[in-house]
Design an enzyme around this catalytic site. Structure first.
Site, PDB file in Angstrom:
ATOM      1  N   ARG A   2       0.522  -1.009  -0.124  1.00 17.25           N
ATOM      2  CA  ARG A   2      -0.428  -0.097   0.194  1.00 17.25           C
ATOM      3  C   ARG A   2       1.231   0.958   0.246  1.00 17.25           C
ATOM      4  O   ARG A   2       0.197   2.431  -0.641  1.00 17.25           O
ATOM      5  CB  ARG A   2      -0.709   0.078   1.540  1.00 17.25           C
ATOM      6  CG  ARG A   2      -2.064   1.611   1.680  1.00 17.25           C
ATOM      7  CD  ARG A   2      -2.584   0.879   2.813  1.00 17.25           C
ATOM      8  NE  ARG A   2      -3.440   2.475   3.365  1.00 17.25           N
ATOM      9  CZ  ARG A   2      -2.900   3.541   4.044  1.00 17.25           C
ATOM     10  NH1 ARG A   2      -1.354   3.160   4.003  1.00 17.25           N
ATOM     11  NH2 ARG A   2      -3.097   3.639   4.391  1.00 17.25           N
TER      12      ARG A   2
ATOM     13  N   ARG B   1       0.777   4.102  -2.804  1.00 20.09           N
ATOM     14  CA  ARG B   1       0.385   5.074  -2.641  1.00 20.09           C
ATOM     15  C   ARG B   1       1.186   6.169  -2.856  1.00 20.09           C
ATOM     16  O   ARG B   1       1.445   7.866  -3.421  1.00 20.09           O
ATOM     17  CB  ARG B   1      -0.145   5.651  -1.213  1.00 20.09           C
ATOM     18  CG  ARG B   1      -1.181   4.652  -0.747  1.00 20.09           C
ATOM     19  CD  ARG B   1      -2.394   5.162  -0.615  1.00 20.09           C
ATOM     20  NE  ARG B   1      -3.983   4.497  -1.079  1.00 20.09           N
ATOM     21  CZ  ARG B   1      -4.806   4.536  -0.196  1.00 20.09           C
ATOM     22  NH1 ARG B   1      -4.647   4.862   1.110  1.00 20.09           N
ATOM     23  NH2 ARG B   1      -5.996   3.914  -0.515  1.00 20.09           N
TER      24      ARG B   1
ATOM     25  N   ASP C   3      10.587 -14.603  10.723  1.00 22.51           N
ATOM     26  CA  ASP C   3      11.742 -15.162  11.326  1.00 22.51           C
ATOM     27  C   ASP C   3      12.607 -13.612  11.847  1.00 22.51           C
ATOM     28  O   ASP C   3      13.507 -14.582  12.600  1.00 22.51           O
ATOM     29  CB  ASP C   3      12.575 -15.217  10.377  1.00 22.51           C
ATOM     30  CG  ASP C   3      11.398 -16.908   9.500  1.00 22.51           C
ATOM     31  OD1 ASP C   3      10.919 -17.055  10.465  1.00 22.51           O
ATOM     32  OD2 ASP C   3      11.536 -17.481   9.101  1.00 22.51           O
TER      33      ASP C   3
ATOM     34  N   ARG D 135       0.662 -29.853  34.277  1.00 24.39           N
ATOM     35  CA  ARG D 135       1.361 -30.450  33.347  1.00 24.39           C
ATOM     36  C   ARG D 135       2.429 -29.964  32.454  1.00 24.39           C
ATOM     37  O   ARG D 135       2.653 -28.770  32.946  1.00 24.39           O
ATOM     38  CB  ARG D 135       0.495 -30.651  32.276  1.00 24.39           C
ATOM     39  CG  ARG D 135      -0.324 -31.281  32.024  1.00 24.39           C
ATOM     40  CD  ARG D 135      -1.231 -32.129  31.122  1.00 24.39           C
ATOM     41  NE  ARG D 135      -2.354 -33.493  30.600  1.00 24.39           N
ATOM     42  CZ  ARG D 135      -3.338 -33.112  29.939  1.00 24.39           C
ATOM     43  NH1 ARG D 135      -4.096 -31.729  29.649  1.00 24.39           N
ATOM     44  NH2 ARG D 135      -3.704 -34.273  30.369  1.00 24.39           N
TER      45      ARG D 135
ATOM     46  N   GLY E  25      11.087 -19.715  13.062  1.00 22.19           N
ATOM     47  CA  GLY E  25      12.197 -19.064  13.135  1.00 22.19           C
ATOM     48  C   GLY E  25      12.865 -19.899  11.910  1.00 22.19           C
ATOM     49  O   GLY E  25      13.998 -18.950  11.912  1.00 22.19           O
ATOM     50  N   ARG E  26      12.551 -20.860  11.413  1.00 19.83           N
ATOM     51  CA  ARG E  26      13.825 -21.183  10.658  1.00 19.83           C
ATOM     52  C   ARG E  26      15.152 -21.799  11.398  1.00 19.83           C
ATOM     53  O   ARG E  26      14.924 -22.858  12.268  1.00 19.83           O
ATOM     54  CB  ARG E  26      13.823 -20.781   9.071  1.00 19.83           C
ATOM     55  CG  ARG E  26      14.294 -21.225   8.138  1.00 19.83           C
ATOM     56  CD  ARG E  26      14.454 -20.641   6.856  1.00 19.83           C
ATOM     57  NE  ARG E  26      13.301 -20.076   5.895  1.00 19.83           N
ATOM     58  CZ  ARG E  26      12.610 -21.163   5.144  1.00 19.83           C
ATOM     59  NH1 ARG E  26      13.040 -21.941   4.922  1.00 19.83           N
ATOM     60  NH2 ARG E  26      11.694 -20.129   4.982  1.00 19.83           N
TER      61      ARG E  26
ATOM     62  N   GLY F 120       7.389 -16.031  30.096  1.00 20.05           N
ATOM     63  CA  GLY F 120       8.014 -16.298  31.053  1.00 20.05           C
ATOM     64  C   GLY F 120       7.821 -17.427  31.356  1.00 20.05           C
ATOM     65  O   GLY F 120       7.846 -18.428  32.330  1.00 20.05           O
ATOM     66  N   ALA F 121       8.759 -18.361  30.135  1.00 19.41           N
ATOM     67  CA  ALA F 121       8.648 -19.711  30.162  1.00 19.41           C
ATOM     68  C   ALA F 121       9.785 -19.578  30.947  1.00 19.41           C
ATOM     69  O   ALA F 121      10.853 -19.181  31.462  1.00 19.41           O
ATOM     70  CB  ALA F 121       8.872 -19.842  28.472  1.00 19.41           C
TER      71      ALA F 121
ATOM     72  N   ARG G 295       1.714 -17.208  11.216  1.00 16.93           N
ATOM     73  CA  ARG G 295       2.143 -16.294   9.735  1.00 16.93           C
ATOM     74  C   ARG G 295       1.282 -14.970   9.700  1.00 16.93           C
ATOM     75  O   ARG G 295       1.022 -14.679   8.502  1.00 16.93           O
ATOM     76  CB  ARG G 295       2.160 -16.984   8.902  1.00 16.93           C
ATOM     77  CG  ARG G 295       3.626 -18.028   8.862  1.00 16.93           C
ATOM     78  CD  ARG G 295       4.648 -17.353   7.551  1.00 16.93           C
ATOM     79  NE  ARG G 295       4.136 -17.918   6.720  1.00 16.93           N
ATOM     80  CZ  ARG G 295       4.636 -19.204   5.847  1.00 16.93           C
ATOM     81  NH1 ARG G 295       5.456 -19.751   6.295  1.00 16.93           N
ATOM     82  NH2 ARG G 295       4.735 -19.876   4.303  1.00 16.93           N
TER      83      ARG G 295
HETATM   84  O1  F6P Z   1      10.494 -18.001   6.848  1.00 15.63           O
HETATM   85  C1  F6P Z   1       9.037 -17.922   7.253  1.00 15.63           C
HETATM   86  C2  F6P Z   1       8.673 -19.401   7.728  1.00 15.63           C
HETATM   87  O2  F6P Z   1       7.534 -19.419   8.325  1.00 15.63           O
HETATM   88  C3  F6P Z   1      10.276 -19.825   8.836  1.00 15.63           C
HETATM   89  O3  F6P Z   1       9.524 -19.493   9.683  1.00 15.63           O
HETATM   90  C4  F6P Z   1       9.328 -21.522   9.107  1.00 15.63           C
HETATM   91  O4  F6P Z   1      10.292 -22.334   8.806  1.00 15.63           O
HETATM   92  C5  F6P Z   1       9.075 -21.833   7.463  1.00 15.63           C
HETATM   93  O5  F6P Z   1       8.679 -20.157   7.247  1.00 15.63           O
HETATM   94  C6  F6P Z   1       8.143 -22.213   7.320  1.00 15.63           C
HETATM   95  O6  F6P Z   1       7.934 -22.495   5.540  1.00 15.63           O
HETATM   96  P1  F6P Z   1       6.465 -23.205   4.532  1.00 15.63           P
HETATM   97  O7  F6P Z   1       4.844 -22.108   5.020  1.00 15.63           O
HETATM   98  O8  F6P Z   1       6.728 -23.124   3.561  1.00 15.63           O
HETATM   99  O9  F6P Z   1       6.383 -24.764   5.466  1.00 15.63           O
END
Ligand code: F6P
Length: 327
Positions: free
Chosen positions: A25, A29, A132, A167, A175-176, A190-191, A260
């Site tokens: 956008r 614009r 990521d 549990r 995060g790849r 707070g993990a 995502r």
């Molecule tokens: O790069 C963004 C991401 O969501 C990563 O965190 C994850 O490893 C990957 O893409 C997952 O990819 P896909 O949507 O192709 O499964």
């Protein structure tokens, strides 16, 4: 000599990220404000190869700032990795009289832009769009803030049921190969522990921590697992704890692609708007083949090569704090 830029194309490529629409956008614009024409390339580099370009006017991006995903759709394109694919893509841009291209995506998107801009005389500007946050040359990427907020909201909900049932939950985040999402999700939720690709903190440390917690009768807990960590995925870690400590009842949640989607946070909308605006202004000033970012609240430009190859480090002070606060 500075080029006369009249027609700009914009695309989104790789994994979608909340805020990509806000960036599109802003490109549309800002370009329209400056009497430039904009074309949206559908499905990333695939659409560039197939000549799938559509004219975008101000009205086409109305009501998109709040929408997740990408109105231009996205794809991971193998053909663009070949010289033939890139030649076809260049021919499409010439057919539409395109003078410059703005690409929004992550590392793969920038790699495509790097090779293309070496082979053809066509200026590219890159905007960092990935949840990521693993792109060098910007403090934050478009989509990261929304993703961590989504992850934290999910962990907060799991905490309720974890505590009710006593549990131990292993919650895997995306995060790849990078731990940015996990680090901030770990701190904000707070993990008790956070597994990251960038640290050596591993299963032995977790087992020793859990043994001490069990003595204190603390049996419910949250462990955040970055998908790229070296110790195994959330299922594997839960299995190892189950095998070694019978006092814990474990469960696993993978947040997955939920991270995502969704409406971008205000921070992501502002970041994406700033970068989209700066992409067009940079092209008009004659900037070519740079990845844009915001560092210390200022516009920052790096070569595609550096954006692809230089590693963005996790904040070391935050890493130390994570360990102290988790105890
Ligand atoms: O790069 C963004 C991401 O969501 C990563 O965190 C994850 O490893 C990957 O893409 C997952 O990819 P896909 O949507 O192709 O499964």
């Amino acid at each position: 000599m500075k080029r006369d830029i009249k027609r700009i194309a914009v695309l989104t490529s790789g994994g979608d990220a909340p805020g990509m629409n806000a960036a599109i956008r802003a490109v549309v614009r800002t370009a329209t404000y400056n009497d430039l024409h904009v074309y949206g390339i559908m499905e990333g580099y695939k659409g560039m190869i197939n000549g799938n370009l559509v004219r975008l006017e101000n009205k086409d991006v109305a009501n998109t700032i709040l929408r997740g995903g990408t109105i231009l759709k996205t794809a991971r394109c193998e053909e663009f990795k070949t010289a033939e694919g890139r030649q076809k893509a260049y021919d499409s841009l010439v057919a539409f009289d395109i003078d410059a291209v703005v690409v929004i995506g992550g590392n793969g998107t920038y790699t495509g832009a790097y090779y293309f801009s070496r082979e053809f005389n066509m200026p590219f500007i890159g905007l960092p769009g990935t949840i990521d946050n693993d792109i060098y040359g910007t403090d934050f990427t478009i989509g990261y803030d929304t993703a961590i907020n989504t992850a934290v909201e999910a962990v907060d909900k799991i905490r309720d049921t974890a505590s009710s049932h006593n549990r131990l939950f292993f919650i895997e985040v995306m995060g790849r190969h990078a731990g940015f999402i996990a680090l901030e999700t770990g701190i904000a939720s707070g993990a008790a522990a956070t597994f990251l690709p960038e640290t050596d903190w591993g299963i032995d440390e977790l087992l020793s921590m859990l043994k001490k917690a069990a003595i204190r009768k603390k049996l419910f807990n949250i462990v955040i697992v970055a998908e790229g960590n070296k110790n195994g995925d959330a299922n594997e870690l839960a299995r190892l704890v189950h095998e070694n400590l019978d006092s814990y009842e474990t469960r696993v949640t993978t947040i997955g692609h939920l991270q995502r989607g969704g409406s971008p946070t205000a921070s992501d909308r502002v970041l994406a708007s700033r970068l989209g605006y700066e992409a067009v202004n940079s092209l008009m000033k004659g900037v070519e083949n740079k990845a844009l970012g915001i560092v210390n609240d200022k516009l920052h430009k790096v070569d595609f090569w550096d954006a692809i190859h230089k590693k963005k480090e996790l904040n070391q002070e935050m890493l130390q704090m994570l360990e102290v606060l988790a105890m």
